[in-house]
Motif scaffolding. Sequence first.
Motif, PDB file in Angstrom:
ATOM      1  N   ALA A   1      -4.987  12.785   2.800  1.00 49.71           N
ATOM      2  CA  ALA A   1      -4.930  12.484   4.233  1.00 49.71           C
ATOM      3  C   ALA A   1      -5.881  11.328   4.545  1.00 49.71           C
ATOM      4  CB  ALA A   1      -5.306  13.722   5.040  1.00 49.71           C
ATOM      5  N   GLY A   2      -5.352  10.338   5.267  1.00 51.28           N
ATOM      6  CA  GLY A   2      -6.149   9.194   5.688  1.00 51.28           C
ATOM      7  C   GLY A   2      -6.435   8.201   4.587  1.00 51.28           C
ATOM      8  N   GLN A   3      -5.708   8.266   3.492  1.00 55.14           N
ATOM      9  CA  GLN A   3      -5.974   7.383   2.357  1.00 55.14           C
ATOM     10  C   GLN A   3      -4.775   6.499   2.019  1.00 55.14           C
ATOM     11  OE1 GLN A   3      -7.063  10.191  -0.707  1.00 55.14           O
ATOM     12  NE2 GLN A   3      -9.244  10.066  -0.173  1.00 55.14           N
ATOM     13  N   ALA A   4      -5.041   5.457   1.240  1.00 57.13           N
ATOM     14  CA  ALA A   4      -3.995   4.532   0.770  1.00 57.13           C
ATOM     15  C   ALA A   4      -4.378   4.031  -0.621  1.00 57.13           C
ATOM     16  CB  ALA A   4      -3.835   3.360   1.722  1.00 57.13           C
TER      17      ALA A   4
ATOM     18  N   TYR B   1       0.840  -1.194   0.000  1.00 53.93           N
ATOM     19  CA  TYR B   1       0.000   0.000   0.000  1.00 53.93           C
ATOM     20  C   TYR B   1       0.875   1.244   0.000  1.00 53.93           C
ATOM     21  CZ  TYR B   1      -3.915  -3.059   0.875  1.00 53.93           C
ATOM     22  OH  TYR B   1      -4.872  -4.038   0.759  1.00 53.93           O
ATOM     23  N   ALA B   2       0.575   2.147  -0.945  1.00 53.35           N
ATOM     24  CA  ALA B   2       1.241   3.445  -0.996  1.00 53.35           C
ATOM     25  C   ALA B   2       0.491   4.379  -0.056  1.00 53.35           C
ATOM     26  CB  ALA B   2       1.237   3.980  -2.418  1.00 53.35           C
ATOM     27  N   VAL B   3       1.223   4.945   0.913  1.00 48.02           N
ATOM     28  CA  VAL B   3       0.580   5.750   1.962  1.00 48.02           C
ATOM     29  C   VAL B   3       1.440   6.972   2.258  1.00 48.02           C
ATOM     30  CG1 VAL B   3      -0.458   3.679   2.968  1.00 48.02           C
ATOM     31  CG2 VAL B   3       1.733   4.515   3.850  1.00 48.02           C
ATOM     32  N   ARG B   4       0.902   7.812   3.157  1.00 48.30           N
ATOM     33  CA  ARG B   4       1.663   8.958   3.665  1.00 48.30           C
ATOM     34  C   ARG B   4       2.121   8.618   5.077  1.00 48.30           C
ATOM     35  NH1 ARG B   4      -1.153  14.437   3.312  1.00 48.30           N
ATOM     36  NH2 ARG B   4      -1.880  13.685   5.327  1.00 48.30           N
ATOM     37  N   THR B   5       3.412   8.747   5.341  1.00 48.75           N
ATOM     38  CA  THR B   5       3.898   8.444   6.699  1.00 48.75           C
ATOM     39  C   THR B   5       3.270   9.369   7.727  1.00 48.75           C
ATOM     40  OG1 THR B   5       5.841   9.806   6.190  1.00 48.75           O
ATOM     41  CG2 THR B   5       6.112   7.440   6.003  1.00 48.75           C
TER      42      THR B   5
ATOM     43  N   GLY C   1     -13.539  -2.744   5.080  1.00 49.71           N
ATOM     44  CA  GLY C   1     -12.856  -2.538   3.817  1.00 49.71           C
ATOM     45  C   GLY C   1     -11.683  -1.564   3.897  1.00 49.71           C
ATOM     46  N   ARG C   2     -11.362  -1.117   5.103  1.00 55.59           N
ATOM     47  CA  ARG C   2     -10.194  -0.263   5.264  1.00 55.59           C
ATOM     48  C   ARG C   2      -8.958  -1.137   5.442  1.00 55.59           C
ATOM     49  NH1 ARG C   2     -11.462   5.029   6.819  1.00 55.59           N
ATOM     50  NH2 ARG C   2      -9.750   5.183   8.328  1.00 55.59           N
TER      51      ARG C   2
ATOM     52  N   GLY D   1      -2.020   2.405  11.998  1.00 56.45           N
ATOM     53  CA  GLY D   1      -3.243   3.156  11.724  1.00 56.45           C
ATOM     54  C   GLY D   1      -4.119   2.443  10.718  1.00 56.45           C
ATOM     55  N   GLU D   2      -5.334   3.012  10.495  1.00 59.62           N
ATOM     56  CA  GLU D   2      -6.266   2.493   9.499  1.00 59.62           C
ATOM     57  C   GLU D   2      -6.534   3.566   8.468  1.00 59.62           C
ATOM     58  OE1 GLU D   2      -9.839   0.841  10.960  1.00 59.62           O
ATOM     59  OE2 GLU D   2      -8.839  -0.751  12.109  1.00 59.62           O
ATOM     60  N   LEU D   3      -6.527   3.141   7.194  1.00 54.49           N
ATOM     61  CA  LEU D   3      -6.672   4.090   6.100  1.00 54.49           C
ATOM     62  C   LEU D   3      -7.715   3.582   5.113  1.00 54.49           C
ATOM     63  CD1 LEU D   3      -2.841   4.628   5.419  1.00 54.49           C
ATOM     64  CD2 LEU D   3      -4.342   6.134   6.749  1.00 54.49           C
TER      65      LEU D   3
END
Length: 406
Positions: free
Chosen positions: A87-90, A55-59, A118-119, A67-69
Amino acid sequence: MFTVAAAQAVVLTHARPLPPETAALGASLLGAALAEDVHSDIDMPPYDKSMMDGYAVRTADLADGRGELAVVEEVMAGQTPRLPVGAGQATRVMTGAPMPAGADVVVMVERTRITDGGRVHIDDPGLQPGRNIVTRGREMRRGDAVLRAGAVLRPQEIGLLATVGRATAAVIPSPSVAVLSTGDEVVEPPETPGPGQIRNSNGPMLLAQAARAGGRPHYLGIARDRLDSLRPLVAEGLQADVLLLSGGVSAGKLDLTPGVLQEAGVVAHFHKVEMKPGKPVLFGTHDRGQGRPPTLVFGLPGNPVSSFVCFELFVRPAIRRLRGLPDSDPTASAILSEDFAYRTDRPTYHPARLEVGDGGWRVRAVPWFGSADLRGLLEMDALVVFPAGDHRHKAGTQFPVLRLED
């Protein structure tokens, strides 16, 4: 009479890399020397890409890597992200997929799980920006020189040529090597020798040695001990980059090769070398004109071990030079592993077996009765050089050895 070292120097003085040719990319380029610098036509990778399935995320969204995204998109290799990561996404990404805008790290799938809603739940302590991402141009930038002229092409170089869009490359070609056996007594292998005849072992052996050295060998057949047989075959062989003749170079009544070569315009640079086996070896050059490099001509003695040894000492380095490859030194120093008594009137390249022992190479002379004993070469993988004289060489004494290819 020339020493081996002096004769080798003469050969290499006259051996020059062949003119470059353009060849199609493929396995046939293996071992060739590149004749041009090659530059990249693209950045590689051409985009920031994921090195993992995950998953590509923001640190910034993951305190202590947890966390949950919300998953907004899935991007496979070969696809382009449509949505940035906010913010808060992946974004679910596969290995090799481009990175979506906004993401600064890829969390490997093993550090995640999908919740009932589904997160994606992430648990990856110590997560740092840039992990599992290769940035655009990290491997190479457009315009970078990725290969230089002279590079010897291995599978990885061939792969790199493909990476930068090359379907062809300028390389130094493999030299053509003509092989000609001589002698009234010589018959081809399928024939049963009659009285006073022997089968032609030198022809197939030299063809194999030439191929192993990287040449393109072709066989001219057997020239009989008559001028009308030898002359046309020599003329044909002089069209090749290298001409190898076996037999007919000694001082016998029917040793016609030196005279025919001279008549054909071959300039002899040496004839006889202080060595055993192989003393009568001849080397010359023939001007082919039309801007082509001269033919390198080697008159090898007829005894098979003499031909074999002379090829390894003189012909192989010449073929390497013609191919544009850097000179190599196959010689080493080895300790004699057992006593060996030997009498010789000149330096002898004796068949031997190398072994790795405490402190380095150890060498053992193998049973061998002389230059006609081809079977005696089956045990060997090297030639140990014994000095002239009547000696009982003691175990533990160091000698130079010539290592041979498998």
